[in-house]
Design a protein around this motif. Structure first.
Motif, PDB file in Angstrom:
ATOM      1  N   UNK A 424       0.840  -1.365   0.004  1.00  0.00           N
ATOM      2  CA  UNK A 424       0.091   0.048   0.199  1.00  0.00           C
ATOM      3  C   UNK A 424       0.814   1.181  -0.089  1.00  0.00           C
ATOM      4  N   UNK A 425       1.946   1.249   0.829  1.00  0.00           N
ATOM      5  CA  UNK A 425       2.949   2.295   0.635  1.00  0.00           C
ATOM      6  C   UNK A 425       3.596   2.640  -0.483  1.00  0.00           C
ATOM      7  N   UNK A 426       3.800   1.471  -1.176  1.00  0.00           N
ATOM      8  CA  UNK A 426       4.499   1.782  -2.479  1.00  0.00           C
ATOM      9  C   UNK A 426       3.585   2.404  -3.610  1.00  0.00           C
ATOM     10  N   UNK A 446       5.570  16.247   5.220  1.00  0.00           N
ATOM     11  CA  UNK A 446       4.543  15.604   4.338  1.00  0.00           C
ATOM     12  C   UNK A 446       4.484  14.125   4.696  1.00  0.00           C
ATOM     13  N   UNK A 447       5.222  13.804   5.614  1.00  0.00           N
ATOM     14  CA  UNK A 447       4.954  12.422   6.129  1.00  0.00           C
ATOM     15  C   UNK A 447       3.562  12.082   6.792  1.00  0.00           C
ATOM     16  N   UNK A 448       2.739  12.964   7.310  1.00  0.00           N
ATOM     17  CA  UNK A 448       1.417  13.123   7.668  1.00  0.00           C
ATOM     18  C   UNK A 448       0.519  12.886   6.445  1.00  0.00           C
ATOM     19  N   UNK A 449       0.873  13.589   5.524  1.00  0.00           N
ATOM     20  CA  UNK A 449       0.128  13.500   4.111  1.00  0.00           C
ATOM     21  C   UNK A 449       0.239  12.013   3.782  1.00  0.00           C
ATOM     22  N   UNK A 450       1.288  11.495   3.897  1.00  0.00           N
ATOM     23  CA  UNK A 450       1.300   9.969   3.278  1.00  0.00           C
ATOM     24  C   UNK A 450       0.741   9.075   4.073  1.00  0.00           C
ATOM     25  N   UNK A 451       1.116   9.264   5.450  1.00  0.00           N
ATOM     26  CA  UNK A 451       0.286   8.361   6.405  1.00  0.00           C
ATOM     27  C   UNK A 451      -0.932   8.238   6.248  1.00  0.00           C
ATOM     28  N   UNK A 452      -1.657   9.606   6.141  1.00  0.00           N
ATOM     29  CA  UNK A 452      -2.970   9.502   5.800  1.00  0.00           C
ATOM     30  C   UNK A 452      -3.630   9.071   4.579  1.00  0.00           C
ATOM     31  N   UNK A 454      -2.390   6.264   3.171  1.00  0.00           N
ATOM     32  CA  UNK A 454      -2.260   4.897   3.413  1.00  0.00           C
ATOM     33  C   UNK A 454      -3.123   4.478   4.212  1.00  0.00           C
ATOM     34  N   UNK A 455      -3.692   5.318   5.131  1.00  0.00           N
ATOM     35  CA  UNK A 455      -4.749   4.857   6.042  1.00  0.00           C
ATOM     36  C   UNK A 455      -6.103   4.898   5.226  1.00  0.00           C
ATOM     37  N   UNK A 457      -6.006   4.250   2.099  1.00  0.00           N
ATOM     38  CA  UNK A 457      -6.250   3.002   1.302  1.00  0.00           C
ATOM     39  C   UNK A 457      -6.489   1.785   2.107  1.00  0.00           C
ATOM     40  N   UNK A 458      -6.023   1.791   3.289  1.00  0.00           N
ATOM     41  CA  UNK A 458      -6.357   0.678   4.103  1.00  0.00           C
ATOM     42  C   UNK A 458      -7.734   0.547   4.564  1.00  0.00           C
ATOM     43  N   UNK A 459      -8.544   1.775   4.749  1.00  0.00           N
ATOM     44  CA  UNK A 459      -9.802   1.914   5.535  1.00  0.00           C
ATOM     45  C   UNK A 459      -9.551   1.967   6.760  1.00  0.00           C
ATOM     46  N   UNK A 460      -8.400   2.563   7.376  1.00  0.00           N
ATOM     47  CA  UNK A 460      -8.139   2.818   8.565  1.00  0.00           C
ATOM     48  C   UNK A 460      -7.609   1.492   9.372  1.00  0.00           C
TER      49      UNK A 460
END
Length: 479
Positions: A424-426, A446-452, A454-455, A457-460
């Protein structure tokens, strides 16, 4: 009816008599202040702004005046007991009944009608004395307090005078941080039993009384009356006029924002106390007292000390122990093995917010202590994330159910497999090359942007710890 006397504000249901005692190095002086509800709602609203201004000005003045004085304020509280019958006869105790329906010759004090003590009243008085850390009298007696008033047709009241059932107690309170924090003890002078007087009701036209409701007012008015009375007494003392301060009942005039003399207070001679001839002494045994002590629930003071010893903060202690139902819910959650601090945080946070918004008590929500403990455990074990935990919490509060059932039904099990999270990260990094370049150029927020992303993408469901570890490795890779 039991009566308490605190070092504080003297308050009676339907009848308020704040009293204060100012002391200096030489001499003492005393007065009482009586507050009557004589203003209409409209008038009170018009005076609201004026009252606030007066209160602020009085507060500033009091700070200066009390430099050489101490104000001692007492509270007298009349407590209605949950008995089935009255204190000294078999008439039903049914507050709000039709006038003159729950009466008998004993109530009226008719010749030949003798009172009989209600044992439930003694039991309640002993419970109260124990809860207030009082010294109980193994032998106490009743007295006649005699005065003429429309609510006392027989001309006297059965009460206790020189030998009350309990004396010399205290209540230990915790103060919120905004008031300095810590503990403070308030002394209890006495607890005594007495029968209630009659109730007078005024007719709509006001031409005569059927029952009387008097001296109703707001707490803010009581506060202003006390401030005014302290100021008045200090000024008289400073002017050498302390002799003008006498024991009396004073009336609070809301419009003028001051107290005025209503009537001189009755002295003991006016009441003509003497031992009640128709009732024997009240004799208690140590075994009886200990049996009642063992039957008492955990009193708030002991509950607060227990929570404090568990390591909870003062704010947590005050919140949780303030409502017996909340305290029971908290204790039940802990009994299921829940983490103490996490349980307190959930109850004081999201659960309390829901109850406030929906105007319900903790007994009215669908969530049970068992399921709150299960929810906390599921988050700690990593079965679900904290975010998903909140979603489950609100569903449990509103609709009920079980944590395990909702996790299975909605497929909410947290994703902890590093390989699955890495995929999912990739995908997210490949879809946002510009942001990756900006991050590596120094915009690390921007780390927070990517983490959001990904979350999302994973539906939390992605485990935050695993997610951020792999994400940082990817973003900081040289290649």
């Amino acid at each position: 009816m039991a009566s308490l006397l605190f070092r504080g504000l003297q308050v009676r249901p339907l009848c308020i008599y704040p009293s204060s005692l100012l002391t200096k190095k030489v001499g003492v002086f005393y007065c009482t202040s009586n507050s009557l509800h004589s203003q209409s709602v409209t008038t009170q609203n018009q005076l609201k702004t004026q009252s606030k201004v007066v209160s602020r000005n009085q507060g500033t003045t009091l700070d200066k005046l009390l430099k050489d004085y101490e104000a001692v304020i007492g509270i007298e509280t009349h407590v209605q007991l949950s008995t089935i019958t009255k204190a000294f006869c078999g008439c039903a105790y049914n507050y709000g009944s039709e006038p003159n329906t729950n009466i008998c010759p004993v109530c009226m004090g008719l010749p030949g009608a003798l009172p009989v003590m209600n044992s439930k009243v003694i039991e309640c008085a002993v419970k109260l004395g124990l809860a207030l850390n009082c010294k109980l009298s193994l032998n106490s007696k009743f007295d006649r307090k005699q005065y003429f008033y429309p609510d006392l047709p027989k001309g006297y009241q059965i009460s206790q005078f020189d030998v009350p059932i309990a004396t010399s107690g205290y209540v230990d309170l915790d103060l919120p941080l905004e008031y300095g924090g810590g503990h403070r003890k308030f002394g209890i002078t006495r607890v005594h039993m007495e029968e209630d007087a009659g109730k007078l009701i005024h007719t709509d036209g006001g031409s005569h009384s059927q029952v009387e409701i008097k001296n109703l007012n707001s707490f803010s008015a009581i506060s202003r009356a006390i401030d005014y009375e302290i100021t008045r007494q200090v000024q008289l003392h400073n002017q050498g006029l302390a002799y003008q301060i006498v024991q009396e009942t004073r009336l609070w005039e809301e419009g003028a924002q001051k107290t005025v003399t209503m009537r001189k207070k009755e002295g003991l001679a006016d009441y003509r106390y003497f031992p009640e001839p128709d009732l024997s002494e009240v004799t208690l045994t140590k075994e009886y007292i200990e049996d009642i002590r063992d039957s008492l629930p955990e009193i708030p003071e002991l509950k607060r000390r227990r929570y404090e010893q568990m390591g909870l903060s003062m704010q947590d202690v005050i919140f949780l122990a303030n409502d017996v139902n909340v305290a029971e819910f908290f204790d039940a959650t802990l009994s299921k093995g829940a983490d103490m601090k996490l349980a307190a945080n959930w109850i004081m946070g999201d659960i309390a917010a829901y109850m406030k918004n929906e105007k319900v008590s903790i007994n009215e929500i669908k969530l049970t202590p068992d399921e709150l403990a299960e929810l906390i455990d599921s988050i700690k074990k990593g079965t679900i994330s904290g975010k998903i935990g909140k979603e489950i919490l609100f569903e449990l509060i509103a609709k009920g159910g079980t944590v395990k059932g909702l996790i299975k039904e909605k497929n909410l099990v947290q994703i902890t497999d590093p390989a699955e999270i890495e995929k999912m990260i990739d995908r997210v990094l490949a879809e946002n090359p510009k942001q990756v370049e900006q991050y590596r150029g120094g915009k690390t927020k921007l780390q927070g942007f990517f983490a959001g992303q990904i979350m999302k993408e994973s539906k939390g469901k992605a485990n935050p710890g695993v997610l951020n570890k792999i994400l940082l490795e990817k973003l900081n890779a040289k290649d």
